[in-house]
Design a protein around this motif. Structure first.
Motif, mmCIF file in Angstrom:
data_model
loop_
_atom_site.group_PDB
_atom_site.id
_atom_site.type_symbol
_atom_site.label_atom_id
_atom_site.label_comp_id
_atom_site.label_asym_id
_atom_site.label_seq_id
_atom_site.Cartn_x
_atom_site.Cartn_y
_atom_site.Cartn_z
ATOM 1 N N SER A 1 0.713 -1.241 -0.053
ATOM 2 C CA SER A 1 0.013 -0.038 -0.002
ATOM 3 C C SER A 1 0.791 1.493 0.146
ATOM 4 N N ALA A 2 1.945 1.327 0.733
ATOM 5 C CA ALA A 2 2.875 2.549 0.904
ATOM 6 C C ALA A 2 4.101 2.510 -0.045
ATOM 7 N N VAL A 3 4.342 1.422 -0.790
ATOM 8 C CA VAL A 3 5.352 1.158 -1.673
ATOM 9 C C VAL A 3 5.270 1.807 -2.571
ATOM 10 N N PRO A 4 6.287 2.846 -2.974
ATOM 11 C CA PRO A 4 6.307 3.652 -4.318
ATOM 12 C C PRO A 4 6.280 2.830 -5.739
ATOM 13 N N PRO A 5 5.788 3.507 -6.791
ATOM 14 C CA PRO A 5 5.571 2.372 -7.862
ATOM 15 C C PRO A 5 7.084 1.847 -8.472
ATOM 16 N N TYR A 6 8.206 2.811 -8.187
ATOM 17 C CA TYR A 6 9.489 2.279 -8.973
ATOM 18 C C TYR A 6 10.171 1.207 -8.104
ATOM 19 N N GLU A 7 9.629 0.924 -6.786
ATOM 20 C CA GLU A 7 10.078 -0.035 -5.954
ATOM 21 C C GLU A 7 9.260 -1.429 -5.839
ATOM 22 N N ARG A 8 8.217 -1.297 -6.592
ATOM 23 C CA ARG A 8 7.415 -2.506 -6.747
ATOM 24 C C ARG A 8 7.924 -3.392 -7.961
ATOM 25 N N PRO A 9 7.748 -4.786 -7.558
ATOM 26 C CA PRO A 9 8.014 -5.775 -8.850
ATOM 27 C C PRO A 9 6.930 -5.812 -9.703
ATOM 28 N N VAL A 10 6.665 -4.848 -10.165
ATOM 29 C CA VAL A 10 5.274 -4.492 -11.228
ATOM 30 C C VAL A 10 6.006 -3.806 -12.391
ATOM 31 N N ASN A 11 5.014 -4.144 -13.408
ATOM 32 C CA ASN A 11 5.403 -3.454 -14.727
ATOM 33 C C ASN A 11 3.953 -3.043 -15.351
ATOM 34 N N MET A 12 3.642 -2.073 -15.695
ATOM 35 C CA MET A 12 2.215 -1.709 -16.313
ATOM 36 C C MET A 12 2.672 -1.476 -17.731
ATOM 37 N N MET A 13 1.740 -2.011 -18.730
ATOM 38 C CA MET A 13 1.613 -1.527 -20.280
ATOM 39 C C MET A 13 0.510 -0.865 -20.545
ATOM 40 N N LYS B 1 6.685 -9.563 -11.072
ATOM 41 C CA LYS B 1 6.014 -10.519 -10.456
ATOM 42 C C LYS B 1 4.603 -10.451 -11.044
ATOM 43 N N MET B 2 4.290 -9.254 -11.452
ATOM 44 C CA MET B 2 3.050 -9.019 -11.994
ATOM 45 C C MET B 2 2.890 -8.021 -13.037
ATOM 46 N N LEU B 3 2.435 -8.324 -14.175
ATOM 47 C CA LEU B 3 2.161 -7.348 -15.403
ATOM 48 C C LEU B 3 0.830 -6.607 -15.321
ATOM 49 N N LEU B 4 0.622 -5.498 -15.429
ATOM 50 C CA LEU B 4 -0.689 -4.713 -15.426
ATOM 51 C C LEU B 4 -0.902 -4.278 -16.824
ATOM 52 N N LEU B 5 -1.935 -4.617 -17.516
ATOM 53 C CA LEU B 5 -2.343 -4.147 -18.855
ATOM 54 C C LEU B 5 -3.367 -3.401 -18.809
ATOM 55 N N ASP B 6 -3.518 -1.914 -19.149
ATOM 56 C CA ASP B 6 -4.558 -1.129 -19.403
ATOM 57 C C ASP B 6 -5.088 -0.814 -20.864
#
Length: 381
Positions: A87-99, A172-177
């Motif tokens: 919840s408080a982790v900024p985007p650049y520190e998350r093991p997540v990518n967004m397309m 760990k997770m890919l988000l696709l918008d």
């Protein structure tokens, strides 16, 4: 085991009480001033799922995706990824990518450089970087296009470059918008299957936002249908289509005929409904939670309906009659719109197994619509 054989194994971790959710969204609410964009949502997503957030514009699906990415913070509640509260982790520190739908490729860079950008920012050695770029180009079938610039590619190719760039850091997770929104219909359909194959190969959890029901039904292991910031139903594509839990879901997923009626008989193995607007008794061979006398709705999909010029042998149940007022020929299907005596419109979709010239039904014909007892669903809300 090969990828091809592994893909045939049923994947249903949500049915296993011992399975641990990979992503946990717990009582998450997001407000913007007085507007509630996401309203107390709780949701579990499992590792390797291809999960869709589906709903109309303004339903909260993109806001929820942005909270998963870290671009927005929940007003209340928490989001966990692999057991860690994000919840408080900024985007650049998350093991997540967004397309993103726009792909956001750098126009002055080659395909290779676009894909390698994240690795270069992280200081990955050149030899390792080149190796992983080569692997990604092969994965998205662009090995021959590495030296080209984005403007030299088709829309579908640019979409695959954006996907490769999103995957190369092994999130760990890919988000696709809305990732396929810019593609034409035929290419979008082709790319849907490419996305599914790539997701199976890399084994990464995909969460996609879309308003396209067909897209969600094609790619998803499960779908969350959203409405006004809340989740209306979470289920597999088959369950959503065949067994919606409300009129909203039934009408949002595909086409449906809806008949309002009064429940006259309720047994463990069937129910009987009298529908004044259909001028018919409707027999459904499954139970319902409603009690006799209650107002209910019967949902019947157009392709479940048989169309005939003569009445069925037994017209007592599941039979409505009216005049054909419009016909739509779609090549593989013919859509018949029929107006009942009271003005209600009912639709049937019939597969074209014979040539158009052999079709006996035409405008203003009196026809009979019938369906089997297991083809309808009773809804109480």
């Amino acid at each position: 085991m090969s990828v091809a054989s592994a893909s045939r194994v049923p994947f249903e971790p949500w049915k296993d009480p011992q399975a641990k959710p990979y992503i946990r969204i717990v009582n998450v609410t997001k407000t913007f001033g007085d507007f509630v964009a996401v309203d107390n949502i709780s949701l579990d997503i499992y590792q390797r799922e291809f999960f869709s957030l589906l709903g109309p514009s303004g339903c909260g699906k993109t806001t929820l995706l942005r909270m998963l990415a870290g671009f927005e913070r929940p007003t209340s509640g928490r989001i966990e990824l692999d057991g860690v509260d994000m919840s408080a982790v900024p985007p650049y520190e998350r093991p997540v990518n967004m397309m993103f739908q726009s792909y956001a490729l750098f126009p002055h860079m080659t395909v290779e450089d676009n894909i390698a950008f994240g690795l270069r920012q992280d200081g990955v050695p050149k030899a390792e970087r080149n190796k992983r770029v080569e692997e990604m180009l092969g994965l998205v079938q662009l090995s021959k296009f590495g030296k080209r610039k984005p403007h030299q590619l088709s829309g579908g190719q640019r979409q695959r470059v954006a996907l490769a760039r999103s995957l190369i850091k092994k999130p760990k997770m890919l988000l696709l918008d809305e990732p396929l929104g810019a593609l034409d219909k035929k290419l979008r359909e082709q790319t849907q299957f490419e996305l599914m194959n790539i997701q199976e190969q890399v084994g990464i959890t995909f969460v996609i936002v879309t308003h396209d029901q067909e897209e969600a039904m094609t790619v998803s292991s499960r779908i969350a249908v959203m409405n006004h910031g809340r989740i209306a139903q979470v289920a597999t594509p088959t369950e959503l289509y065949e067994f919606p839990n409300s009129r909203y879901v039934a009408e949002f997923i595909g086409d449906v005929n809806m008949f309002e009626g009064r429940l006259t008989e309720a047994q463990p193995d069937h129910v009987l409904i009298h529908s004044a607007e259909a001028d018919a008794y409707i027999y459904v061979d499954r139970s319902t939670s409603a009690a006799p006398g209650a107002t209910v709705w019967v949902a019947v999909r157009p392709e479940k309906i048989d169309v005939g010029l003569t009445p069925p042998d037994d017209p007592t149940y599941n039979c409505v009659t009216g005049k054909v007022w419009d016909i739509g020929y779609l090549g593989n299907l013919t859509i018949y719109h029929v107006r009942l005596a009271n003005g209600k419109k009912v639709t049937a979709a019939v597969a074209n197994r014979t040539r158009l010239r052999d079709r006996p039904i035409t405008w203003d014909d009196q026809v009979y619509f019938t369906w089997m007892p297991d083809s309808a669903v009773v809804l109480v809300s």
